[in-house]
Design a protein around this motif. Structure first.
Motif, short mmCIF file in Angstrom:
data_model
loop_
_atom_site.label_atom_id
_atom_site.label_comp_id
_atom_site.label_asym_id
_atom_site.label_seq_id
_atom_site.Cartn_x
_atom_site.Cartn_y
_atom_site.Cartn_z
N ALA A 85 57.15 31.19 25.24
CA ALA A 85 55.83 31.63 24.80
C ALA A 85 55.91 33.00 24.13
CB ALA A 85 54.88 31.69 26.00
N ARG A 86 56.69 33.91 24.73
CA ARG A 86 56.85 35.25 24.16
C ARG A 86 57.46 35.18 22.75
NH1 ARG A 86 57.47 39.78 27.46
NH2 ARG A 86 58.32 38.44 29.11
N GLN A 87 58.46 34.29 22.59
CA GLN A 87 59.12 34.15 21.29
C GLN A 87 58.16 33.58 20.24
OE1 GLN A 87 62.35 35.21 20.43
NE2 GLN A 87 61.41 34.87 18.42
N LEU A 88 57.37 32.58 20.62
CA LEU A 88 56.40 32.00 19.70
C LEU A 88 55.38 33.03 19.25
CD1 LEU A 88 55.86 28.55 21.42
CD2 LEU A 88 56.72 28.88 19.09
N LEU A 89 54.94 33.87 20.17
CA LEU A 89 53.97 34.91 19.83
C LEU A 89 54.58 35.93 18.87
CD1 LEU A 89 52.33 35.48 23.34
CD2 LEU A 89 51.28 34.40 21.34
N ASP B 34 51.50 41.40 20.77
CA ASP B 34 50.81 42.39 21.61
C ASP B 34 49.32 42.10 21.57
OD1 ASP B 34 50.38 44.54 23.24
OD2 ASP B 34 50.40 46.01 21.62
N LEU B 35 48.93 40.96 22.11
CA LEU B 35 47.55 40.50 22.02
C LEU B 35 46.68 41.09 23.13
CD1 LEU B 35 47.80 36.66 21.29
CD2 LEU B 35 46.84 38.41 19.79
N ALA C 13 53.85 37.88 29.52
CA ALA C 13 54.33 37.80 28.14
C ALA C 13 53.74 38.91 27.28
CB ALA C 13 53.97 36.45 27.54
N GLY C 14 53.16 39.92 27.92
CA GLY C 14 52.60 41.04 27.18
C GLY C 14 51.23 40.79 26.60
#
Length: 531
Positions: free
Chosen positions: A365-369, A376-377, A403-404
């Motif tokens: 998920a972090r990589q897709l973002l 950084d949503l 995931a930030g």
């Protein structure tokens, strides 16, 4: 919940339902066979874990507490405002069909229904001798009027979309009790009975929602929006010997805590759909019983596909992977449910069970973002007064943080959550009953849906949905649904994280409540009684 095997169904040239008995092997209508009787009893029903036992007793007053407190609540059969108004409608109004204990349409005011081989017409006959609260006989004229009122653009009912395919100008009265429905552009419409079941109350041609008259088990006596409503028994209700109680009182509460306190103090007799975290408390209270019904009703996070960041499919996929579904079931539902896989209606015989279960994967998920430039949503997640939705939103906020992603949970009141803004939020909570695939789509994300909070729109999905609506043969409809579900699974905006057990709390003096595969155990007012 068991359903007929679609591969074994026969498909006669004329689909007929005479006196509640299907000729031949029957026809699957979305979630299952059109039930064979006018009542709501079914194999799923079993005695309540608490409450009164023995034979029903006539008399007394039943008091149901509901979470609503909506000062703008009403009694309109076809345009109810808020949860309390929907529940009051189950007391006041009767429909051609009602939900069985297996969440399948069962005959109620209707005694016969026939779908044409190409699904372009439905012919429905009412029972003989039906009566409204004010003494008028229920006729085909009232049936036609009610269908036209529900779909009237001037009324602007949010539920009109359920019957948006009905051709209002071609609803034919065949005789005093029989009506034939045609659909726009000669298209087929298989899930007609299911779409009439919740909001299709038959009312008289002189209907006035300010002084409402229906054919339900109770007549209105008093109503104060946001506070309480009082009903008296309708002696000429179409189910002989029902209802049992002299009076039904529905009391509105603004929060779960005050409602549970009122139940424990003996100020109300029933609390419908209580939060799962109250179950342990009530099971230790000798004054109250609990009834748990396993349903396919679900909870979700709805992603608005017209607003950044969810215009990017990678972000949508990331959010599905950020959801730890088992933790949500364990914490938001207190274990009273099971994980979902972003698709509704698992009980539908056309449901595709081959799609892999999504799992929690923070790193992907972090990589897709990051790939989508959204590493950084910060987002507001809007939730209403439903305690389960709020609990889920808070749990998800902690999951997304891994995931930030910063999720700010924003709780709004019922009027705001269900008002005109409901389709504008970037991400919000949602829930829906366990209905068939086609009916759920008409609620949610199909063309003409009445509550498309995700703004999902896909040309191929639209084409397939139209074809599925016209296909009465379940086996032929299944591959159409499978392709649609793959589109939803890959591109849709619904993050359906769990299916929810419905929990009702029942005072020891109340009988007639039984576990079902629905959320309606405490809404079947004609069956409830007090000792």
């Amino acid at each position: 919940m068991s359903h007929p095997d679609p591969s074994s169904s026969r498909h006669p040239s004329r689909r007929r339902f005479l006196g509640g008995a299907a000729v031949g092997a029957g026809v699957l209508l979305g979630g299952g066979l059109l039930a064979a009787c006018g009542g709501s009893d079914g194999a799923a029903a079993r005695p309540a874990a608490g409450g009164a036992s023995g034979s029903p007793v006539r008399g007394g007053r039943i008091r149901l507490g509901v979470i609503d407190g909506n000062q703008s609540g009403d009694l309109d059969a076809h345009k109810p405002i808020g949860n309390g108004s929907i529940i009051r409608g189950f007391a006041l109004y009767a429909k051609p069909w009602e939900w069985s204990a297996e969440m399948e349409p069962a005959f109620a005011l209707a005694e016969f229904a026939e779908i044409s081989p190409d699904a372009t017409t439905w012919t429905v006959r009412l029972r003989q001798g039906l009566e409204f609260h004010h003494g008028k006989t229920v006729t085909a004229d009232d049936f036609v009027f009610s269908a036209r009122r529900l779909t009237d653009p001037g009324l602007a009912s949010p539920y009109a979309g359920l019957l948006s395919y009905v051709d209002r100008e071609r609803i034919e009265k065949l005789d005093d009790r029989t009506v034939r429905f045609h659909f726009k552009n000669g298209m087929g419409f298989v899930p007609f009975p299911e779409n009439f079941t919740n909001f299709g109350g038959i009312v008289p041609v002189d209907y006035d929602p300010r002084n409402p008259v229906g054919a339900g088990p109770y007549k209105l006596k008093e109503f104060t929006p946001g506070r309480r409503s009082l009903f008296t028994r309708f002696e000429n209700y179409f189910k002989d010997g029902h209802p049992y109680a002299d009076e039904l009182e529905i009391i509105d509460f603004k929060d779960e805590q005050s409602r549970i306190a009122a139940l424990q103090a003996g100020q109300i007799d029933l609390a419908n759909g209580i939060a799962a975290d109250q179950l342990r408390l009530l099971r230790g209270d000798g004054r109250v019983g609990t009834v748990v019904s396993q349903t396919n009703g679900w909870q979700s996070f709805d992603l608005n596909l017209t607003k950044a960041p969810f215009t990017d499919e990678r972000v949508r996929t990331a959010f599905r992977l950020l959801v730890d579904r088992q933790e949500l079931v364990d914490r938001a539902l207190s274990g009273q449910g099971r994980v979902g896989n972003d698709l509704y209606s698992p009980h539908d015989p056309t449901f595709d069970k081959t799609l892999p279960q999504r799992t929690h994967d923070v790193e992907r998920a972090r990589q897709l973002l990051r790939d989508a430039g959204a590493g950084d949503l910060t987002l507001d997640l809007v939730t209403g007064p439903d305690p389960t939705g709020e609990a889920a939103a808070l749990v998800f906020a902690t999951q997304a943080k891994q995931a930030g992603v910063t999720i700010n949970v924003k709780k709004v009141d019922s009027a705001t959550f269900n008002g005109p803004q409901r389709t504008d939020w970037t991400i919000s909570t949602n829930k829906l009953l366990a209905e068939s695939f086609l009916v759920s789509g008409l609620h949610l994300d199909a063309p003409g849906s009445n509550n498309n909070k995700t703004h999902f729109s896909d040309p191929r999905f639209t084409e397939l949905f139209s074809r599925a609506l016209s296909e009465p043969d379940t086996a032929k409809r299944a591959p159409l649904v499978a392709e649609m579900q793959k589109i939803q699974y890959d591109k849709g905006g619904l993050v359906i994280w769990g299916f929810v057990d419905n929990i009702d709390a029942v005072a020891k003096r109340v009988g007639g409540v039984a576990a079902e595969h629905t959320q309606f155990s405490t809404w079947r007012f004609e069956k409830l009684w007090v000792s």
